[in-house]
Design a protein around this motif. Structure first.
Motif, mmCIF file in Angstrom:
data_model
loop_
_atom_site.group_PDB
_atom_site.id
_atom_site.type_symbol
_atom_site.label_atom_id
_atom_site.label_comp_id
_atom_site.label_asym_id
_atom_site.label_seq_id
_atom_site.Cartn_x
_atom_site.Cartn_y
_atom_site.Cartn_z
ATOM 1 N N LEU A 199 0.814 -1.222 0.000
ATOM 2 C CA LEU A 199 0.000 0.000 0.000
ATOM 3 C C LEU A 199 0.847 1.271 0.000
ATOM 4 C CD1 LEU A 199 -2.743 -0.974 2.628
ATOM 5 C CD2 LEU A 199 -2.864 -1.152 0.125
ATOM 6 N N ARG A 200 2.145 1.152 0.080
ATOM 7 C CA ARG A 200 3.004 2.322 0.238
ATOM 8 C C ARG A 200 2.935 3.259 -0.969
ATOM 9 N NH1 ARG A 200 6.038 -1.334 -2.394
ATOM 10 N NH2 ARG A 200 7.795 -0.607 -3.694
ATOM 11 N N ILE A 201 3.160 4.541 -0.710
ATOM 12 C CA ILE A 201 3.323 5.513 -1.785
ATOM 13 C C ILE A 201 4.728 5.347 -2.342
ATOM 14 C CG2 ILE A 201 3.355 7.954 -2.411
ATOM 15 C CD1 ILE A 201 0.603 6.971 -1.614
ATOM 16 N N GLN A 202 4.843 5.152 -3.642
ATOM 17 C CA GLN A 202 6.157 4.976 -4.265
ATOM 18 C C GLN A 202 6.145 5.699 -5.608
ATOM 19 O OE1 GLN A 202 8.593 3.311 -2.703
ATOM 20 N NE2 GLN A 202 10.173 3.012 -4.255
ATOM 21 N N ASN A 203 6.543 6.961 -5.589
ATOM 22 C CA ASN A 203 6.593 7.762 -6.808
ATOM 23 C C ASN A 203 7.929 7.562 -7.501
ATOM 24 O OD1 ASN A 203 4.024 8.922 -6.251
ATOM 25 N ND2 ASN A 203 5.000 10.343 -4.825
ATOM 26 N N LYS A 204 7.890 7.260 -8.797
ATOM 27 C CA LYS A 204 9.124 7.009 -9.543
ATOM 28 C C LYS A 204 9.820 8.328 -9.832
ATOM 29 C CE LYS A 204 10.917 4.102 -13.249
ATOM 30 N NZ LYS A 204 10.577 3.113 -14.303
ATOM 31 N N LEU A 205 11.096 8.403 -9.489
ATOM 32 C CA LEU A 205 11.888 9.606 -9.719
ATOM 33 C C LEU A 205 12.990 9.312 -10.738
ATOM 34 C CD1 LEU A 205 12.354 10.961 -6.078
ATOM 35 C CD2 LEU A 205 10.498 11.427 -7.694
ATOM 36 N N PHE A 206 13.463 10.388 -11.364
ATOM 37 C CA PHE A 206 14.490 10.265 -12.390
ATOM 38 C C PHE A 206 15.604 11.270 -12.120
ATOM 39 C CE2 PHE A 206 10.509 8.881 -14.164
ATOM 40 C CZ PHE A 206 10.823 7.765 -14.920
#
Length: 248
Positions: free
Chosen positions: A80-87
């Motif tokens: 359920l975690r928030i995991q925003n993909k970063l670059f």
């Protein structure tokens, strides 16, 4: 630390993450506590933060210069975690090596061979100006420390250093952690708040924040920094019967 981590876990939301930064001498012991409290299945990443410039710190008798720390990332609930993909941006060398071609509008692009569902090969075109960059890895080499005068380095640093906080973290480090694991409007808490970089960056990123510390000096620095950042906040003196102990 066991009691601290247990108290923090109790108030974390189901989508929350915790990032624990300890020094090289104790971090592996805290990792065992985190496994016990959060469960090994909720271990997300071990992040290596390489400062980019050796600090000169050494263990007694060691020959290698210490220039990295470890950050442990756990979730309250892995699924359920928030995991925003970063670059991260491409380097000039990467662009030269891979985005070798330009079209009639002078847009740089690269070509990659692909196969369709029938097994027929074709060229895929990817334009540089439409590419987000390189997906962020677990080894961070592009963020420097604020241990010394920032004029001695190049890169992103806080505009002001609080020298009474030798472990102050750079804003860029907190910006990356907060951006990756939360969304706007969510709540970010730092229960060992120190010089309040976490709260300041959370406010910059349109998150709500809690800054907590047992030191009056920390609260005063946080107040001044957050006022300068034009953040809205209340200062609370928590007296709920809990005994607070300071490491001598």
């Amino acid at each position: 630390m066991y009691e601290n981590l247990m108290a923090i876990k109790i108030i974390m939301s189901d989508t929350a993450s915790i990032f624990v930064h300890m020094d090289w001498a104790i971090g592996h012991y805290v990792k065992i506590l985190l496994d016990e409290l959060f469960g090994q299945d909720n271990f997300v990443d071990e992040i290596i933060w390489s400062y980019g410039s050796p600090s000169g710190g050494r263990a007694k008798g060691a020959k290698f210069v210490k220039n990295h720390d470890t950050i442990y990332h756990y979730a309250k609930n892995y699924d359920l975690r928030i995991q925003n993909k970063l670059f991260t941006p491409y380097s000039e060398k990467y662009i030269e090596d891979w985005f070798k071609w330009t079209d009639e509008k002078n847009r740089r692009y690269r070509k990659r061979m692909r196969a369709d569902e029938n097994g027929k090969n074709y060229w895929e075109i990817q334009y540089l100006d439409e590419s987000p960059g390189i997906p962020l890895s677990t080894v961070w080499t592009d963020i420097l420390t604020v241990y010394a005068d920032p004029r001695a380095y190049t890169g992103k640093h806080d505009s002001e250093l609080d020298y009474e906080y030798a472990t102050q973290k750079p804003e860029a480090l907190l910006e990356r952690i907060i951006s990756a694991s939360s969304n706007e409007g969510m709540l970010v808490a730092d229960f060992f708040g120190g010089s309040s970089v976490t709260a300041k960056v959370a406010n910059d990123l349109k998150r709500n924040f809690i800054h907590a510390d047992v030191g009056l000096n920390s609260i005063q620095i946080a107040r001044d920094r957050l006022k300068k950042a034009k953040a809205e906040f209340d200062i609370l003196d928590v007296k709920d019967g809990v005994s607070l102990f300071r490491n001598p």
